[in-house]
Design a protein around this motif. Structure first.
Motif, PDB file in Angstrom:
ATOM      1  N   PRO A   1      -0.875  12.564  14.574  1.00 28.56           N
ATOM      2  CA  PRO A   1      -0.581  13.269  15.822  1.00 28.56           C
ATOM      3  C   PRO A   1       0.727  12.789  16.446  1.00 28.56           C
ATOM      4  CG  PRO A   1      -2.170  11.525  16.208  1.00 28.56           C
ATOM      5  CD  PRO A   1      -1.929  11.551  14.716  1.00 28.56           C
ATOM      6  N   GLU A   2       1.311  13.647  17.260  1.00 31.27           N
ATOM      7  CA  GLU A   2       2.520  13.243  17.981  1.00 31.27           C
ATOM      8  C   GLU A   2       2.174  12.296  19.132  1.00 31.27           C
ATOM      9  OE1 GLU A   2       4.538  16.715  19.242  1.00 31.27           O
ATOM     10  OE2 GLU A   2       4.878  17.486  17.218  1.00 31.27           O
ATOM     11  N   HIS A   3       0.978  12.477  19.684  1.00 32.70           N
ATOM     12  CA  HIS A   3       0.575  11.636  20.808  1.00 32.70           C
ATOM     13  C   HIS A   3      -0.919  11.382  20.713  1.00 32.70           C
ATOM     14  CE1 HIS A   3       0.287   9.911  24.801  1.00 32.70           C
ATOM     15  NE2 HIS A   3      -0.701  10.753  25.076  1.00 32.70           N
ATOM     16  N   VAL A   4      -1.340  10.141  20.961  1.00 30.66           N
ATOM     17  CA  VAL A   4      -2.753   9.764  20.974  1.00 30.66           C
ATOM     18  C   VAL A   4      -3.059   9.115  22.312  1.00 30.66           C
ATOM     19  CG1 VAL A   4      -4.584   8.424  19.876  1.00 30.66           C
ATOM     20  CG2 VAL A   4      -2.739   9.381  18.487  1.00 30.66           C
ATOM     21  N   SER A   5      -3.990   9.711  23.056  1.00 33.65           N
ATOM     22  CA  SER A   5      -4.375   9.142  24.347  1.00 33.65           C
ATOM     23  C   SER A   5      -5.242   7.905  24.127  1.00 33.65           C
ATOM     24  CB  SER A   5      -5.163  10.183  25.147  1.00 33.65           C
ATOM     25  OG  SER A   5      -6.411  10.445  24.514  1.00 33.65           O
ATOM     26  N   PRO A   6      -5.357   7.024  25.130  1.00 36.10           N
ATOM     27  CA  PRO A   6      -6.228   5.843  24.995  1.00 36.10           C
ATOM     28  C   PRO A   6      -7.656   6.221  24.608  1.00 36.10           C
ATOM     29  CG  PRO A   6      -4.846   5.623  26.936  1.00 36.10           C
ATOM     30  CD  PRO A   6      -4.642   7.019  26.418  1.00 36.10           C
ATOM     31  N   SER A   7      -8.130   7.396  25.065  1.00 32.53           N
ATOM     32  CA  SER A   7      -9.494   7.816  24.750  1.00 32.53           C
ATOM     33  C   SER A   7      -9.690   8.051  23.260  1.00 32.53           C
ATOM     34  CB  SER A   7      -9.830   9.110  25.508  1.00 32.53           C
ATOM     35  OG  SER A   7      -9.740   8.916  26.902  1.00 32.53           O
ATOM     36  N   ALA A   8      -8.631   8.521  22.578  1.00 32.85           N
ATOM     37  CA  ALA A   8      -8.748   8.891  21.169  1.00 32.85           C
ATOM     38  C   ALA A   8      -8.209   7.842  20.214  1.00 32.85           C
ATOM     39  CB  ALA A   8      -8.036  10.223  20.927  1.00 32.85           C
ATOM     40  N   MET A   9      -7.609   6.760  20.747  1.00 34.53           N
ATOM     41  CA  MET A   9      -6.978   5.765  19.880  1.00 34.53           C
ATOM     42  C   MET A   9      -7.987   5.131  18.916  1.00 34.53           C
ATOM     43  SD  MET A   9      -4.296   4.338  18.824  1.00 34.53           S
ATOM     44  CE  MET A   9      -3.074   4.854  20.054  1.00 34.53           C
ATOM     45  N   HIS A  10      -9.196   4.882  19.404  1.00 29.84           N
ATOM     46  CA  HIS A  10     -10.228   4.300  18.541  1.00 29.84           C
ATOM     47  C   HIS A  10     -10.440   5.158  17.300  1.00 29.84           C
ATOM     48  CE1 HIS A  10     -14.153   2.634  17.325  1.00 29.84           C
ATOM     49  NE2 HIS A  10     -14.512   3.896  17.172  1.00 29.84           N
ATOM     50  N   PHE A  11     -10.476   6.462  17.481  1.00 33.42           N
ATOM     51  CA  PHE A  11     -10.763   7.373  16.366  1.00 33.42           C
ATOM     52  C   PHE A  11      -9.585   7.457  15.403  1.00 33.42           C
ATOM     53  CE2 PHE A  11     -13.071   8.622  20.154  1.00 33.42           C
ATOM     54  CZ  PHE A  11     -14.373   8.526  19.695  1.00 33.42           C
ATOM     55  N   TYR A  12      -8.390   7.391  15.931  1.00 36.15           N
ATOM     56  CA  TYR A  12      -7.219   7.392  15.065  1.00 36.15           C
ATOM     57  C   TYR A  12      -7.237   6.156  14.157  1.00 36.15           C
ATOM     58  CZ  TYR A  12      -2.392   7.176  13.500  1.00 36.15           C
ATOM     59  OH  TYR A  12      -1.266   7.099  12.720  1.00 36.15           O
ATOM     60  N   ARG A  13      -7.585   5.004  14.726  1.00 36.24           N
ATOM     61  CA  ARG A  13      -7.645   3.788  13.913  1.00 36.24           C
ATOM     62  C   ARG A  13      -8.735   3.872  12.851  1.00 36.24           C
ATOM     63  NH1 ARG A  13      -7.083  -0.129  19.178  1.00 36.24           N
ATOM     64  NH2 ARG A  13      -4.790  -0.157  19.300  1.00 36.24           N
ATOM     65  N   GLU A  14      -9.876   4.442  13.220  1.00 36.52           N
ATOM     66  CA  GLU A  14     -10.960   4.599  12.252  1.00 36.52           C
ATOM     67  C   GLU A  14     -10.539   5.510  11.105  1.00 36.52           C
ATOM     68  OE1 GLU A  14     -14.333   3.572  11.805  1.00 36.52           O
ATOM     69  OE2 GLU A  14     -13.543   1.947  13.053  1.00 36.52           O
ATOM     70  N   ILE A  15      -9.885   6.611  11.421  1.00 37.82           N
ATOM     71  CA  ILE A  15      -9.455   7.537  10.382  1.00 37.82           C
ATOM     72  C   ILE A  15      -8.418   6.879   9.475  1.00 37.82           C
ATOM     73  CG2 ILE A  15      -8.145   9.668   9.977  1.00 37.82           C
ATOM     74  CD1 ILE A  15      -9.578  10.881  12.374  1.00 37.82           C
ATOM     75  N   ARG A  16      -7.482   6.125  10.075  1.00 36.25           N
ATOM     76  CA  ARG A  16      -6.495   5.419   9.257  1.00 36.25           C
ATOM     77  C   ARG A  16      -7.179   4.451   8.294  1.00 36.25           C
ATOM     78  NH1 ARG A  16      -2.452   5.621   7.235  1.00 36.25           N
ATOM     79  NH2 ARG A  16      -1.438   3.655   7.775  1.00 36.25           N
TER      80      ARG A  16
END
Length: 427
Positions: free
Chosen positions: A370-385
């Motif tokens: 994503p171009e931008h990840v809010s604090p609410s979604a950061m956990h999920f971005y790390r999990e997907i990575r």
């Protein structure tokens, strides 16, 4: 013809040894043939010099050295066969011994009797050693087999308990599935994220559901107005808690918000390109769910998850999965994660719960950053990575299905349970 070993025979008429293993013959003199014949008739027993002289030189009187020379020549001709030993028994005569090692060459001839002899004659220790080796080979093949991985994976789950849930003011016991080593299984682990003072939904009179935890995430999948055999797929509720702090979810507000979020573009409605090689003429079994992750003080995050199966045989085929994560205000531009692979389906049980286990060997992974990840979604971005880096073999469990819906346990964004809408698409 007289057998010396399973592959070596004495042809007394032709006065020769016939070697079937190497397809050759060894010529013998008349006396050598007669003496060897007498030794074969008394194999493993002692033949006196008088008996052998009478057999090799009938009605003739010859010196004892004739027998000595004959035995010496026979030994040279038998040298290529170390399992055949012609012994001198001091003061008594001669003895022919054949070792059971001769059966090593039994496969060189088509002789059922020799094969049977090989199996019978070998020592008990050799037989037991062979059995142990075969067992070890079988256990090794089992341990490294795909099915052993399936059994090990599904045995890590337990489905012996039920847990009460209060959804929208209606309380019902639902099937609980959890990892074996999870200690905290109190109903409050699921219930505490729903604010009790606002836990009310108009028209909610009954539901069917499932609860699941791997020790990190606590998820529930609920179908309103469903019984044990049928869910219409309307108003499905999939909630997964990633934080132990009560989220204070207002169910009425939550329902209205989910309707708003689900009216947005569904990135995962079609995840298989029409020109995908090998799919023409097949049926795509498509499953879709919206999973919500409430966290106190954060925006509500939704994961739009799709699963698709294309069978190429009775229990094998192509597997496709896609997850798209965003938040309620669209501050997080979509985090998209897709996997492709080959699946094998197994019909198994987790305790008394019938499940279809799909072992997926991942062949391709695509993460659109994503171009931008809010604090609410950061956990999920790390999990997907993390999934993108380590995923190679995945196990998906379908624990319920009817004509309109299905319930899956999926290893995406942690292990979670969700109720999916189901449809078929002809390709």
């Amino acid at each position: 013809m007289h057998k010396v070993t399973p592959y070596l025979e004495l042809d007394e008429e032709a006065k020769q040894l016939v070697d079937h293993a190497n397809n050759k013959t060894i010529t013998l003199t008349v006396s050598e043939s007669a003496v060897l014949h007498q030794l074969i008739l008394s194999i493993s027993s002692v033949c006196t010099k008088e008996d052998l002289l009478a057999a090799g030189w009938p009605e003739r009187v010859v010196a004892a050295t004739s027998l000595t020379q004959c035995v010496s020549t026979l030994r040279k001709k038998l040298e290529p066969y170390p399992e055949v030993v012609l012994r001198t028994i001091a003061g008594r005569g001669y003895q022919l011994n054949v070792s059971t090692r001769s059966h090593i060459k039994m496969l060189a001839v088509n002789d059922a009797e020799s094969v049977r002899a090989a199996l019978v004659d070998v020592s008990l220790l050799v037989k037991l050693s062979g059995i142990v080796i075969l067992i070890l080979i079988a256990l090794s093949m089992w341990y490294f087999s795909d099915y052993h991985g399936v059994v090990k994976a599904k045995n890590s789950w337990d489905a012996t308990k039920k847990v009460p849930l209060n959804i929208g003011g209606t309380e019902q016991d639902v099937q609980l599935i959890h990892k074996d080593n999870v200690a905290h299984l109190h109903p409050s682990m699921w219930q505490k994220h729903l604010a009790p003072e606002s836990n009310h939904l108009d028209g909610m009179s009954k539901f069917n559901g499932y609860a699941l935890t791997d020790g990190n995430y606590y998820s529930m999948a609920v179908c309103p107005d469903a019984d044990q055999n049928k869910c219409l797929g309307k108003g499905l509720i999939n909630i997964t808690a990633i934080d132990l702090t009560p989220a204070g979810l207002n169910m009425q507000t939550f329902t209205e918000l989910t309707h708003k979020m689900e009216k947005r573009i569904r990135y995962n409605r079609v995840i298989i390109p029409h020109d995908e090689p090998g799919t023409s003429g097949f049926v795509e079994h498509h499953y879709h769910a919206d999973v919500y992750y409430p966290v106190q003080g954060n925006m509500l995050v939704r994961s739009d998850i799709s699963l698709s199966l294309i069978y190429k045989g009775e229990n094998v085929g192509k597997f496709y999965s896609a997850a798209c994560v965003t938040d309620e205000e669209c501050e997080t531009t979509p985090i998209k994660y897709k996997i492709k692979g080959d699946f094998t389906q197994y019909r198994e049980k987790i305790n008394d719960l019938d499940v279809d286990v799909f072992h997926v060997k991942v062949t391709q992974k695509d993460l659109i950053n994503p171009e931008h990840v809010s604090p609410s979604a950061m956990h999920f971005y790390r999990e997907i990575r993390k999934h993108e880096i380590i995923d190679s073999d995945l196990y998906f469990y379908r624990i319920y299905k009817d004509s309109e819906t299905a319930v899956w346990i999926v290893p995406i964004l942690g292990n979670l349970v969700a109720w999916y809408e189901y449809d078929k698409v002809k390709l």
